[in-house]
Write an enzyme that holds these catalytic residues in place. Structure first.
Site, PDB file in Angstrom:
ATOM      1  N   ASP A  81     -10.780  -1.979   7.767  1.00 38.39           N
ATOM      2  CA  ASP A  81     -10.486  -0.424   8.024  1.00 38.39           C
ATOM      3  C   ASP A  81     -11.826   0.281   8.678  1.00 38.39           C
ATOM      4  OD1 ASP A  81      -9.123   1.931   7.879  1.00 38.39           O
ATOM      5  OD2 ASP A  81      -9.193   2.149   5.630  1.00 38.39           O
TER       6      ASP A  81
ATOM      7  N   HIS B  22     -14.659  -6.296  -3.099  1.00 38.55           N
ATOM      8  CA  HIS B  22     -13.795  -6.871  -1.837  1.00 38.55           C
ATOM      9  C   HIS B  22     -13.239  -5.570  -1.378  1.00 38.55           C
ATOM     10  CE1 HIS B  22     -14.792 -11.357  -2.114  1.00 38.55           C
ATOM     11  NE2 HIS B  22     -14.608 -11.054  -3.229  1.00 38.55           N
TER      12      HIS B  22
ATOM     13  N   LEU C 187     -10.962  -2.958   1.009  1.00 39.22           N
ATOM     14  CA  LEU C 187     -10.047  -3.117   1.880  1.00 39.22           C
ATOM     15  C   LEU C 187      -9.905  -1.739   2.638  1.00 39.22           C
ATOM     16  CD1 LEU C 187      -7.903  -5.358   2.455  1.00 39.22           C
ATOM     17  CD2 LEU C 187      -6.333  -4.204   1.262  1.00 39.22           C
TER      18      LEU C 187
ATOM     19  N   ASN D 151      -3.890  -0.597  -1.281  1.00 43.35           N
ATOM     20  CA  ASN D 151      -4.008  -0.979   0.298  1.00 43.35           C
ATOM     21  C   ASN D 151      -4.625  -0.045   1.052  1.00 43.35           C
ATOM     22  OD1 ASN D 151      -3.597  -2.060   2.950  1.00 43.35           O
ATOM     23  ND2 ASN D 151      -2.228  -3.599   2.049  1.00 43.35           N
TER      24      ASN D 151
ATOM     25  N   ASN E  25       1.754   0.236   3.924  1.00 41.89           N
ATOM     26  CA  ASN E  25       0.600  -0.209   4.388  1.00 41.89           C
ATOM     27  C   ASN E  25      -0.189   0.996   4.708  1.00 41.89           C
ATOM     28  OD1 ASN E  25      -1.720  -1.699   5.391  1.00 41.89           O
ATOM     29  ND2 ASN E  25      -0.238  -3.451   6.031  1.00 41.89           N
TER      30      ASN E  25
ATOM     31  N   ASP F 238      -0.139  -2.359  10.843  1.00 41.60           N
ATOM     32  CA  ASP F 238      -1.358  -2.223   9.560  1.00 41.60           C
ATOM     33  C   ASP F 238      -1.691  -0.969   9.410  1.00 41.60           C
ATOM     34  OD1 ASP F 238      -3.171  -2.974   8.000  1.00 41.60           O
ATOM     35  OD2 ASP F 238      -3.371  -4.975   8.894  1.00 41.60           O
ATOM     36  N   ASN F 239      -2.651  -0.655   9.965  1.00 41.88           N
ATOM     37  CA  ASN F 239      -3.436   0.749   9.562  1.00 41.88           C
ATOM     38  C   ASN F 239      -2.915   1.797  10.624  1.00 41.88           C
ATOM     39  OD1 ASN F 239      -4.474   0.298   6.855  1.00 41.88           O
ATOM     40  ND2 ASN F 239      -6.300  -0.741   8.097  1.00 41.88           N
TER      41      ASN F 239
END
Length: 394
Positions: free
Chosen positions: A61, A133, A135, A187, A247, A292-293
């Protein structure tokens, strides 16, 4: 049951089945039409280059601070061995890092190396840092708040930081860790105020809990994904919308948000109910790739990045962990790593508007986010399993 009720039930059932078959037909058609060799190679950019290929990778991102001229990157080399969305659970001890990138002078400077700063995290426990981790991100440039979805092995959470944008030594101060049963697989994040968020959970059944049910949910396009409204001030959490594989999320304006449904594949625009904070569907449009984004630029255009050929992404996710990215002589050479193409497009925001392709190809792979600074005429693309960041000039 009366005859009219029986007929109505049959008609409704057929309508649901037809809708499901349409979604699956679209996904199958995309898989066939976008396979290697048939995918068009498109670039609408005046200039482009990949930066930091030897320093960062697996950046999911990106958020821009266009006033200050920097980007915040969410990168995780450990995604090769730990990806709770794709179902990779080999090793969680290779943590990710957040970066601040002063992108404004990218095409003016002879070297970009001094413009990339890893962001140290103060007040963040060492144990948490070792299994961090990241995202999705949500950034509030007015308050310098940064919300980060963290898929730690102990369970998913949202970390809240405050950014110190000191040009010489930027850093993050950890404020709190946010957890809730409704945030089982966060997410993408959208901050609508300093204490209000919309958060997508891509699945109802996570890969951690049940790989089989997660896969069934993915391929059946069951609307188990959710958008959760969270008010940190009142400690309120509620499901505001359901859709398949929820998403990316972005605010089109103060009253409407867009949410990507990756496996449908489509983008849905919702109106925010000001009283309940529920999301009410306004319109939806299909895409020629798995979105996705999402991001919105200074002119209100919706920028979408995603994956035209999902089998290639899945293959990279399965095989990247054996690639010798560290250069220690063990594993597959980097030059022979798996590749998956990218697709970046924009929508003008109009009901009768059109989607225009900006970049399609495999020069830079696995595109997950695209952002644009309209005033400077620059944009960035991150890659879920790619080295560096693609920067473009318009």
């Amino acid at each position: 049951m009366g005859l009219s009720t029986y007929v109505a039930t049959i008609v409704l059932g057929l309508a649901v089945l037809l809708g499901w078959l349409t979604d699956r037909h679209t996904l199958i058609w995309l898989t066939v039409n976008n396979r290697p060799g048939r995918l068009p190679q498109i670039s609408k950019f005046a200039d482009q280059k990949i930066v930091f290929a030897d320093r960062i990778r697996n950046c999911e991102d990106v958020h821009l601070d266009t006033q200050r001229g920097f980007a915040i990157l969410s990168c995780d080399p450990g995604r090769d061995t730990w990806n709770t969305v794709m179902g990779t659970f080999i090793n969680a001890t290779n943590p990710g890092t957040l970066y601040l990138y002063n992108y404004a002078s990218t095409f003016d400077a002879t070297s970009d190396e001094k413009n990339l700063h890893p962001l140290p995290m103060t007040n963040f426990p060492t144990a948490s840092r070792q299994t961090f981790h990241p995202l999705g991100l949500a950034y509030n440039p007015k308050t310098l708040q940064l919300f980060v979805a963290n898929h730690a092995p102990t369970g998913s959470a949202i970390e809240l930081f405050t950014l110190d944008p000191n040009p010489e030594a930027p850093s993050l101060h950890h404020e709190k860790t946010i957890t809730h049963p409704l945030l089982h697989g966060p997410n993408a994040l959208l901050a609508v105020s300093e204490h209000e968020l919309y958060i997508t959970n891509d699945h109802l059944f996570t890969q951690r809990a049940s790989p089989f049910l997660a896969a069934l949910e993915t391929y059946s396009a069951y609307p188990g994904g959710t958008v959760v409204y969270a008010n940190l001030q009142t400690d309120t959490y509620k499901v505001a919308a359901h859709l398949p594989y929820a998403n990316g999320i972005a605010a089109l304006n103060q009253t409407h948000v867009a949410v990507a449904s990756t496996t449908t594949p489509s983008v849905t625009v919702y109106r925010i109910n000001p009283a309940t904070k529920d999301l009410e569907k306004a319109l939806s449009f299909r895409t020629r790739f798995l979105v996705d984004n999402l991001s919105v630029d200074g002119k209100g255009k919706l920028i979408m990045a995603g994956h035209p050929f999902f089998p290639a992404v899945a293959k990279v996710a399965r095989s990247n962990w054996v690639v010798d990215f560290e250069g220690n002589g063990r594993g597959r050479p980097v030059a022979k790593r798996g590749r998956a193409p990218s697709w970046v497009a924009e929508w003008d925001g109009n009901v009768e508007g059109r989607v225009e392709d900006l970049f399609v190809g495999d020069e830079f792979g696995t595109s997950s986010t695209a952002v644009r600074d309209v005033k400077r005429g620059l944009g960035l693309v991150s890659g879920l399993y790619e080295r560096g960041v693609l920067v473009w000039k318009e």
